[in-house]
Design a protein around this motif. Structure first.
Motif, PDB file in Angstrom:
ATOM      1  N   SER A   1      13.800 -12.959 -18.841  1.00  0.00           N
ATOM      2  CA  SER A   1      14.953 -13.339 -19.645  1.00  0.00           C
ATOM      3  C   SER A   1      15.748 -14.451 -18.967  1.00  0.00           C
ATOM      4  CB  SER A   1      15.826 -12.102 -19.885  1.00  0.00           C
ATOM      5  OG  SER A   1      16.863 -12.393 -20.771  1.00  0.00           O
ATOM      6  N   PHE A   2      15.996 -14.296 -17.668  1.00  0.00           N
ATOM      7  CA  PHE A   2      16.732 -15.316 -16.919  1.00  0.00           C
ATOM      8  C   PHE A   2      15.982 -16.646 -16.974  1.00  0.00           C
ATOM      9  CE2 PHE A   2      18.182 -17.629 -13.203  1.00  0.00           C
ATOM     10  CZ  PHE A   2      19.543 -17.387 -13.209  1.00  0.00           C
ATOM     11  N   LEU A   3      14.672 -16.590 -16.779  1.00  0.00           N
ATOM     12  CA  LEU A   3      13.854 -17.803 -16.818  1.00  0.00           C
ATOM     13  C   LEU A   3      13.946 -18.491 -18.178  1.00  0.00           C
ATOM     14  CD1 LEU A   3      11.667 -19.561 -15.390  1.00  0.00           C
ATOM     15  CD2 LEU A   3       9.988 -18.038 -16.422  1.00  0.00           C
ATOM     16  N   TRP A   4      13.839 -17.724 -19.251  1.00  0.00           N
ATOM     17  CA  TRP A   4      13.906 -18.318 -20.583  1.00  0.00           C
ATOM     18  C   TRP A   4      15.293 -18.865 -20.898  1.00  0.00           C
ATOM     19  CZ3 TRP A   4      10.534 -20.391 -23.550  1.00  0.00           C
ATOM     20  CH2 TRP A   4       9.205 -20.020 -23.438  1.00  0.00           C
ATOM     21  N   PHE A   5      16.346 -18.158 -20.490  1.00  0.00           N
ATOM     22  CA  PHE A   5      17.691 -18.705 -20.696  1.00  0.00           C
ATOM     23  C   PHE A   5      17.849 -20.027 -19.953  1.00  0.00           C
ATOM     24  CE2 PHE A   5      19.233 -14.302 -21.844  1.00  0.00           C
ATOM     25  CZ  PHE A   5      19.684 -14.643 -23.114  1.00  0.00           C
ATOM     26  N   ALA A   6      17.293 -20.111 -18.748  1.00  0.00           N
ATOM     27  CA  ALA A   6      17.373 -21.352 -17.963  1.00  0.00           C
ATOM     28  C   ALA A   6      16.616 -22.487 -18.656  1.00  0.00           C
ATOM     29  CB  ALA A   6      16.840 -21.127 -16.551  1.00  0.00           C
ATOM     30  N   VAL A   7      15.414 -22.211 -19.121  1.00  0.00           N
ATOM     31  CA  VAL A   7      14.625 -23.237 -19.815  1.00  0.00           C
ATOM     32  C   VAL A   7      15.349 -23.712 -21.075  1.00  0.00           C
ATOM     33  CG1 VAL A   7      12.492 -23.618 -21.131  1.00  0.00           C
ATOM     34  CG2 VAL A   7      12.396 -22.501 -18.903  1.00  0.00           C
ATOM     35  N   LEU A   8      15.840 -22.779 -21.859  1.00  0.00           N
ATOM     36  CA  LEU A   8      16.551 -23.152 -23.082  1.00  0.00           C
ATOM     37  C   LEU A   8      17.824 -23.925 -22.774  1.00  0.00           C
ATOM     38  CD1 LEU A   8      16.044 -19.881 -25.162  1.00  0.00           C
ATOM     39  CD2 LEU A   8      14.824 -22.049 -25.401  1.00  0.00           C
ATOM     40  N   ALA A   9      18.545 -23.525 -21.723  1.00  0.00           N
ATOM     41  CA  ALA A   9      19.763 -24.254 -21.341  1.00  0.00           C
ATOM     42  C   ALA A   9      19.431 -25.679 -20.933  1.00  0.00           C
ATOM     43  CB  ALA A   9      20.484 -23.520 -20.205  1.00  0.00           C
ATOM     44  N   LEU A  10      18.347 -25.870 -20.200  1.00  0.00           N
ATOM     45  CA  LEU A  10      17.959 -27.227 -19.790  1.00  0.00           C
ATOM     46  C   LEU A  10      17.587 -28.089 -20.994  1.00  0.00           C
ATOM     47  CD1 LEU A  10      15.879 -26.482 -16.569  1.00  0.00           C
ATOM     48  CD2 LEU A  10      18.112 -27.615 -16.710  1.00  0.00           C
ATOM     49  N   VAL A  11      16.837 -27.539 -21.924  1.00  0.00           N
ATOM     50  CA  VAL A  11      16.465 -28.297 -23.130  1.00  0.00           C
ATOM     51  C   VAL A  11      17.712 -28.646 -23.938  1.00  0.00           C
ATOM     52  CG1 VAL A  11      15.234 -28.174 -25.339  1.00  0.00           C
ATOM     53  CG2 VAL A  11      14.133 -27.351 -23.248  1.00  0.00           C
ATOM     54  N   LEU A  12      18.606 -27.693 -24.092  1.00  0.00           N
ATOM     55  CA  LEU A  12      19.829 -27.941 -24.864  1.00  0.00           C
ATOM     56  C   LEU A  12      20.735 -28.955 -24.166  1.00  0.00           C
ATOM     57  CD1 LEU A  12      20.365 -24.262 -25.939  1.00  0.00           C
ATOM     58  CD2 LEU A  12      19.872 -26.174 -27.483  1.00  0.00           C
ATOM     59  N   ALA A  13      20.822 -28.885 -22.850  1.00  0.00           N
ATOM     60  CA  ALA A  13      21.600 -29.885 -22.108  1.00  0.00           C
ATOM     61  C   ALA A  13      20.980 -31.265 -22.295  1.00  0.00           C
ATOM     62  CB  ALA A  13      21.663 -29.511 -20.626  1.00  0.00           C
ATOM     63  N   TRP A  14      19.649 -31.329 -22.312  1.00  0.00           N
ATOM     64  CA  TRP A  14      18.957 -32.605 -22.539  1.00  0.00           C
ATOM     65  C   TRP A  14      19.319 -33.171 -23.914  1.00  0.00           C
ATOM     66  CZ3 TRP A  14      16.847 -36.654 -20.603  1.00  0.00           C
ATOM     67  CH2 TRP A  14      16.008 -37.461 -21.369  1.00  0.00           C
ATOM     68  N   VAL A  15      19.346 -32.312 -24.926  1.00  0.00           N
ATOM     69  CA  VAL A  15      19.724 -32.756 -26.272  1.00  0.00           C
ATOM     70  C   VAL A  15      21.140 -33.327 -26.256  1.00  0.00           C
ATOM     71  CG1 VAL A  15      20.248 -31.962 -28.620  1.00  0.00           C
ATOM     72  CG2 VAL A  15      18.153 -31.203 -27.489  1.00  0.00           C
ATOM     73  N   LEU A  16      22.024 -32.718 -25.492  1.00  0.00           N
ATOM     74  CA  LEU A  16      23.414 -33.167 -25.457  1.00  0.00           C
ATOM     75  C   LEU A  16      23.610 -34.461 -24.675  1.00  0.00           C
ATOM     76  CD1 LEU A  16      25.307 -29.800 -25.039  1.00  0.00           C
ATOM     77  CD2 LEU A  16      25.331 -31.300 -27.018  1.00  0.00           C
ATOM     78  N   ILE A  17      22.849 -34.655 -23.598  1.00  0.00           N
ATOM     79  CA  ILE A  17      23.126 -35.826 -22.742  1.00  0.00           C
ATOM     80  C   ILE A  17      22.275 -37.044 -23.073  1.00  0.00           C
ATOM     81  CG2 ILE A  17      23.980 -34.428 -20.840  1.00  0.00           C
ATOM     82  CD1 ILE A  17      21.318 -34.907 -19.416  1.00  0.00           C
ATOM     83  N   ARG A  18      21.168 -36.851 -23.753  1.00  0.00           N
ATOM     84  CA  ARG A  18      20.324 -38.020 -24.029  1.00  0.00           C
ATOM     85  C   ARG A  18      20.957 -38.891 -25.109  1.00  0.00           C
ATOM     86  NH1 ARG A  18      14.832 -36.392 -27.143  1.00  0.00           N
ATOM     87  NH2 ARG A  18      15.599 -36.935 -29.196  1.00  0.00           N
ATOM     88  N   ARG A  19      20.649 -40.158 -25.012  1.00  0.00           N
ATOM     89  CA  ARG A  19      21.186 -41.100 -25.996  1.00  0.00           C
ATOM     90  C   ARG A  19      20.328 -41.058 -27.255  1.00  0.00           C
ATOM     91  NH1 ARG A  19      24.474 -45.482 -23.579  1.00  0.00           N
ATOM     92  NH2 ARG A  19      24.756 -44.832 -21.437  1.00  0.00           N
ATOM     93  N   ARG A  20      20.981 -41.262 -28.342  1.00  0.00           N
ATOM     94  CA  ARG A  20      20.270 -41.254 -29.625  1.00  0.00           C
ATOM     95  C   ARG A  20      19.385 -42.489 -29.716  1.00  0.00           C
ATOM     96  NH1 ARG A  20      22.992 -40.343 -35.521  1.00  0.00           N
ATOM     97  NH2 ARG A  20      21.039 -40.375 -36.656  1.00  0.00           N
ATOM     98  N   ALA A  21      18.141 -42.300 -30.105  1.00  0.00           N
ATOM     99  CA  ALA A  21      17.201 -43.419 -30.187  1.00  0.00           C
ATOM    100  C   ALA A  21      17.380 -44.188 -31.486  1.00  0.00           C
ATOM    101  CB  ALA A  21      15.776 -42.904 -30.081  1.00  0.00           C
TER     102      ALA A  21
END
Length: 156
Positions: free
Chosen positions: A136-156
């Motif tokens: 569970s901890f591992l999956w929350f971490a993976v999902l948090a990283l993907v979601l943070a990526w969505v928030l910080i990446r610039r729109r193409a």
């Protein structure tokens, strides 16, 4: 199509899939969920709903932001679960949290999904080499990283 949409749909699918795994563990392998497990289910569900809403309503940053908050809450909850397992003197189970969780309307109307009947100490059986709280901890971490990526990446 917004470039974050496939990522958010993948996050939603993973979150709902993890709820499916939890139901398999509960009903197929008779592993009763403890209060911390049920809280993690609510948080996986919140991540999935927020990510899906962000993808479908063309508000990817808003959906990703709400989902990221839920993922961070999941990291905290899964971390607390791991802390309880690492310190045998601590426990969770029949306590005020369980009583509160089992009286929430979702637990009343959907007990097969949200009723906390197990003990936190019972989640130590390894499943593919890791305990359930570690997964569970591992999956929350993976999902948090993907979601943070969505928030910080610039729109193409």
């Amino acid at each position: 199509m917004h470039p974050s949409r496939p990522l958010l749909l993948s996050v939603a699918a993973a979150s709902f899939g993890l709820i499916g795994v939890a139901l398999y563990l509960q009903h197929g392998l008779d592993m009763l969920p403890c209060p911390l497990c049920v809280i993690q289910r609510y948080l996986f569900l919140a991540i999935g709903i927020a990510a899906l809403a962000g993808a479908l309503l063309a508000k990817p940053r808003a959906g990703a932001g709400v989902a990221l908050l839920a993922a961070l809450g999941g990291l905290y909850t899964a971390g607390k679960h791991l802390y309880v397992l690492a310190n045998p003197g601590l426990s969770c189970g029949i306590d005020p949290v369980e009583t509160f969780l089992n009286k929430i309307p979702t637990a009343t109307y959907l007990p097969f999904l949200f009723r906390a009947d197990g003990l936190c100490e019972d989640a130590t059986a390894p499943w593919f080499g890791l305990s359930i709280p570690q997964w569970s901890f591992l999956w929350f971490a993976v999902l948090a990283l993907v979601l943070a990526w969505v928030l910080i990446r610039r729109r193409a």
